[in-house]
Design a protein around this motif. Sequence first.
Motif, short mmCIF file in Angstrom:
data_model
loop_
_atom_site.label_atom_id
_atom_site.label_comp_id
_atom_site.label_asym_id
_atom_site.label_seq_id
_atom_site.Cartn_x
_atom_site.Cartn_y
_atom_site.Cartn_z
N THR A 143 6.50 -7.72 -4.93
CA THR A 143 6.35 -8.36 -3.81
C THR A 143 5.84 -9.75 -4.30
O THR A 143 5.85 -9.90 -5.66
CB THR A 143 5.25 -7.77 -2.78
OG1 THR A 143 3.94 -7.96 -3.67
CG2 THR A 143 5.43 -6.24 -2.68
N LYS B 84 9.88 4.10 3.38
CA LYS B 84 9.36 3.14 2.46
C LYS B 84 7.90 3.32 2.14
O LYS B 84 7.17 3.75 3.15
CB LYS B 84 9.59 1.43 2.50
CG LYS B 84 11.05 1.13 2.57
CD LYS B 84 11.23 -0.40 3.11
CE LYS B 84 12.46 -0.84 3.01
NZ LYS B 84 12.62 -2.08 3.40
N GLN B 85 7.11 3.03 1.07
CA GLN B 85 5.84 2.97 0.93
C GLN B 85 5.33 2.08 0.00
O GLN B 85 5.91 1.14 -0.53
CB GLN B 85 5.60 4.51 -0.07
CG GLN B 85 6.17 5.50 0.55
CD GLN B 85 5.86 6.61 -0.43
OE1 GLN B 85 4.84 7.18 -1.09
NE2 GLN B 85 6.82 7.82 -0.56
N LEU B 86 4.12 1.72 0.50
CA LEU B 86 3.27 0.50 -0.31
C LEU B 86 2.21 0.94 -1.45
O LEU B 86 1.42 1.66 -1.05
CB LEU B 86 2.92 -0.48 0.86
CG LEU B 86 2.45 -1.68 0.24
CD1 LEU B 86 3.45 -2.71 -0.31
CD2 LEU B 86 1.68 -2.59 1.33
N VAL C 111 6.81 -2.34 -3.48
CA VAL C 111 7.05 -1.48 -2.47
C VAL C 111 7.80 -0.44 -3.11
O VAL C 111 8.59 -0.53 -4.08
CB VAL C 111 8.18 -2.34 -1.63
CG1 VAL C 111 8.58 -1.35 -0.65
CG2 VAL C 111 7.32 -3.38 -0.56
N GLU D 222 10.55 2.47 -2.53
CA GLU D 222 11.69 3.17 -1.73
C GLU D 222 12.32 4.22 -2.06
O GLU D 222 13.36 4.00 -3.00
CB GLU D 222 12.85 2.06 -1.31
CG GLU D 222 13.53 2.23 -0.15
CD GLU D 222 14.41 0.94 0.43
OE1 GLU D 222 15.30 1.37 1.09
OE2 GLU D 222 14.41 -0.09 -0.12
N LEU E 264 6.25 -0.07 7.74
CA LEU E 264 6.54 1.47 7.08
C LEU E 264 6.81 2.07 8.40
O LEU E 264 5.82 2.35 9.22
CB LEU E 264 5.30 1.69 6.37
CG LEU E 264 4.68 0.97 5.20
CD1 LEU E 264 3.54 1.44 4.59
CD2 LEU E 264 5.92 0.63 4.05
N ARG F 225 2.07 5.59 3.26
CA ARG F 225 3.68 5.75 4.14
C ARG F 225 3.35 6.30 5.44
O ARG F 225 2.08 6.79 5.72
CB ARG F 225 4.33 6.68 3.13
CG ARG F 225 4.00 8.05 3.33
CD ARG F 225 4.78 8.78 2.31
NE ARG F 225 4.52 10.28 2.26
CZ ARG F 225 5.04 11.50 2.40
NH1 ARG F 225 6.45 11.34 2.87
NH2 ARG F 225 4.83 12.59 2.16
N ILE G 84 4.43 -5.30 5.55
CA ILE G 84 5.66 -4.60 5.77
C ILE G 84 5.61 -3.57 6.77
O ILE G 84 4.63 -2.83 7.07
CB ILE G 84 5.79 -3.93 4.37
CG1 ILE G 84 7.30 -3.44 4.19
CG2 ILE G 84 5.02 -2.87 3.96
CD1 ILE G 84 7.71 -2.92 2.69
#
Length: 192
Positions: free
Chosen positions: A6, A108-110, A13, A15, A102, A74, A100
Amino acid sequence: MPFYPTSIPDLYVFEPRVFEDERGYFFESYSEKAFRDIGLDITFVQDNQSYSKHGVIRGLHYQLNPHAQSKLIRAINGAIRDVVVDIRTGSATYGQTFSIDLTADNKKQLFVPAGFAHGFCVLSETATVMYKCDAFWNKEAEGGIRFDDPALNIDWGLPFDELVLNQKDFDLPLLADCQNNFVYEAKAKAVV
């Protein structure tokens, strides 16, 4: 397993690669090897799950050192606007936010390293959020920042009159007044 850097160092991130067919889908939601392959040596010790209704904001929270937590977040049901704030003193991005959406659909996960305040807002009717932590929760180490700090100017994705918070989160201090013991340490760049 694709990781995307990021605009804030150390924040990624993730994915996952999703395999879909007429039966449904399959994906690897976490792989220790994938994290190590990009230079993130993390051992998760606790999984947390929350269920919230539309408009609920949980955050902005963090755990002070030595109980600081890195997280992998997530949405397993519904949709959330996930928001983090860099609170690492000495970081070139100190006080900057990243957000973001989610969702259960985008999968997607952060990945949020220690030194960030974290929160989310439920955009869908309800949402179930799951996150992995690399340290155990400690009540005495709790810290937080107000969701509406004007210095942060966070877009939570919903009109103000739809937001729902508990009193504890309303009473959190502004970033300028929060208790913080994080110091930015430059790390070798992860391979992504």
